[in-house]
Scaffold this motif. Structure first.
Motif, PDB file in Angstrom:
ATOM      1  N   CYS A 149       3.097  -9.896  -8.963  1.00 24.25           N
ATOM      2  CA  CYS A 149       2.157 -10.448  -7.981  1.00 24.25           C
ATOM      3  C   CYS A 149       1.566 -11.778  -8.422  1.00 24.25           C
ATOM      4  O   CYS A 149       1.302 -12.645  -7.588  1.00 24.25           O
ATOM      5  CB  CYS A 149       1.048  -9.433  -7.679  1.00 24.25           C
ATOM      6  N   GLN A 157      -2.251   0.125 -11.032  1.00 25.84           N
ATOM      7  CA  GLN A 157      -1.084  -0.692 -10.691  1.00 25.84           C
ATOM      8  C   GLN A 157      -0.232  -0.862 -11.951  1.00 25.84           C
ATOM      9  O   GLN A 157      -0.755  -1.204 -13.022  1.00 25.84           O
ATOM     10  CB  GLN A 157      -1.566  -2.052 -10.190  1.00 25.84           C
ATOM     11  N   HIS A 159      -2.441  -7.257   2.713  1.00 25.44           N
ATOM     12  CA  HIS A 159      -3.082  -5.957   2.527  1.00 25.44           C
ATOM     13  C   HIS A 159      -2.838  -5.158   3.794  1.00 25.44           C
ATOM     14  O   HIS A 159      -3.354  -5.487   4.857  1.00 25.44           O
ATOM     15  CB  HIS A 159      -4.581  -6.104   2.261  1.00 25.44           C
ATOM     16  N   ASN A 197       4.351 -14.092  -7.579  1.00 31.42           N
ATOM     17  CA  ASN A 197       4.711 -14.071  -6.150  1.00 31.42           C
ATOM     18  C   ASN A 197       3.476 -13.768  -5.312  1.00 31.42           C
ATOM     19  O   ASN A 197       3.421 -12.763  -4.606  1.00 31.42           O
ATOM     20  CB  ASN A 197       5.787 -13.005  -5.896  1.00 31.42           C
ATOM     21  N   THR A 198       2.504 -14.653  -5.366  1.00 27.98           N
ATOM     22  CA  THR A 198       1.219 -14.377  -4.716  1.00 27.98           C
ATOM     23  C   THR A 198       1.355 -14.130  -3.217  1.00 27.98           C
ATOM     24  O   THR A 198       0.681 -13.258  -2.674  1.00 27.98           O
ATOM     25  CB  THR A 198       0.218 -15.525  -4.967  1.00 27.98           C
ATOM     26  N   HIS A 250       4.225  -4.744 -11.928  1.00 28.08           N
ATOM     27  CA  HIS A 250       3.919  -5.147 -10.555  1.00 28.08           C
ATOM     28  C   HIS A 250       2.799  -6.184 -10.549  1.00 28.08           C
ATOM     29  O   HIS A 250       2.832  -7.139  -9.772  1.00 28.08           O
ATOM     30  CB  HIS A 250       3.538  -3.940  -9.695  1.00 28.08           C
ATOM     31  N   HIS A 251       1.812  -6.008 -11.408  1.00 28.10           N
ATOM     32  CA  HIS A 251       0.721  -6.987 -11.529  1.00 28.10           C
ATOM     33  C   HIS A 251       1.294  -8.359 -11.881  1.00 28.10           C
ATOM     34  O   HIS A 251       0.932  -9.370 -11.255  1.00 28.10           O
ATOM     35  CB  HIS A 251      -0.284  -6.518 -12.583  1.00 28.10           C
ATOM     36  N   GLU A 297       3.782 -12.725  -1.647  1.00 34.54           N
ATOM     37  CA  GLU A 297       4.353 -11.392  -1.437  1.00 34.54           C
ATOM     38  C   GLU A 297       3.298 -10.298  -1.579  1.00 34.54           C
ATOM     39  O   GLU A 297       3.420  -9.239  -0.978  1.00 34.54           O
ATOM     40  CB  GLU A 297       5.473 -11.116  -2.438  1.00 34.54           C
ATOM     41  N   CYS A 298       2.311 -10.542  -2.391  1.00 36.32           N
ATOM     42  CA  CYS A 298       1.305  -9.518  -2.667  1.00 36.32           C
ATOM     43  C   CYS A 298      -0.020  -9.782  -1.952  1.00 36.32           C
ATOM     44  O   CYS A 298      -0.963  -9.015  -2.103  1.00 36.32           O
ATOM     45  CB  CYS A 298       1.072  -9.414  -4.172  1.00 36.32           C
TER      46      CYS A 298
END
Length: 162
Positions: A50, A42, A60, A53-54, A46-47, A56-57
């Motif tokens: 995330c 990743q 799954h 923006n928990t 992006h990590h 949004e990520c």
């Protein structure tokens, strides 16, 4: 139902034909579907996105969920891609944030991954399955990374770029 102007479709068709012709001339695979192999890491940007923006990520999604591409969905895809590309001013993260890599939803300006995040969010909010909207980081000839949105459809994998 809203249709894309013939001129826009002609340009897109010409680009597709040119890409396929070039691939055929080079003896490469001319499949409209991307070949992928192995796992990747990743991107750090992006990590960090995330972490900020928990929600949004947290989703799954089943990967490789292809969208049946209708004229209506094609028009939506073209409209969203065009709208985001024309409304966001390209600016590097270094110039915008004083850091080399920051992934955010852009409001007025941003760089390649910011365009991708916004397009992905708008498409997902419009009902597109998140598993068909892949954030893809490619390596340019210069060696630099570049983010694009890969949209998995029954007619092939489409790349939305800024």
């Amino acid at each position: 139902m809203r249709f894309v102007p013939v001129k826009t479709l002609s340009v897109l068709a010409a680009l597709l034909i040119g890409a396929c012709s070039s691939a055929a001339a080079n003896g490469t695979n001319t499949s409209p579907f991307m070949a992928t192999t192995g796992r990747t890491a990743q991107p750090i940007g992006h990590h960090e996105f995330c972490i900020r923006n928990t929600a949004e990520c947290a989703t799954h999604a089943r990967s490789n969920k292809r969208v049946q591409l209708t004229a209506e969905l094609w028009n939506m895809l073209v409209e969203i891609n065009s709208s985001v590309n024309s409304s966001i001013r390209p600016v590097t993260d270094q110039d915008l944030f004083g850091k080399p890599e920051v992934w955010v939803y852009p409001t007025e300006s941003g760089d390649c991954e910011d365009y991708v995040l916004l397009k992905r969010k708008i498409l997902a909010d419009s009902g597109w399955p998140i598993g068909a909207l892949l954030i893809t980081v490619v390596r340019q000839q210069s060696g630099d990374g570049h983010a694009v949105l890969t949209v998995l459809t029954d007619r092939g994998d489409l790349i939305l770029d800024n």
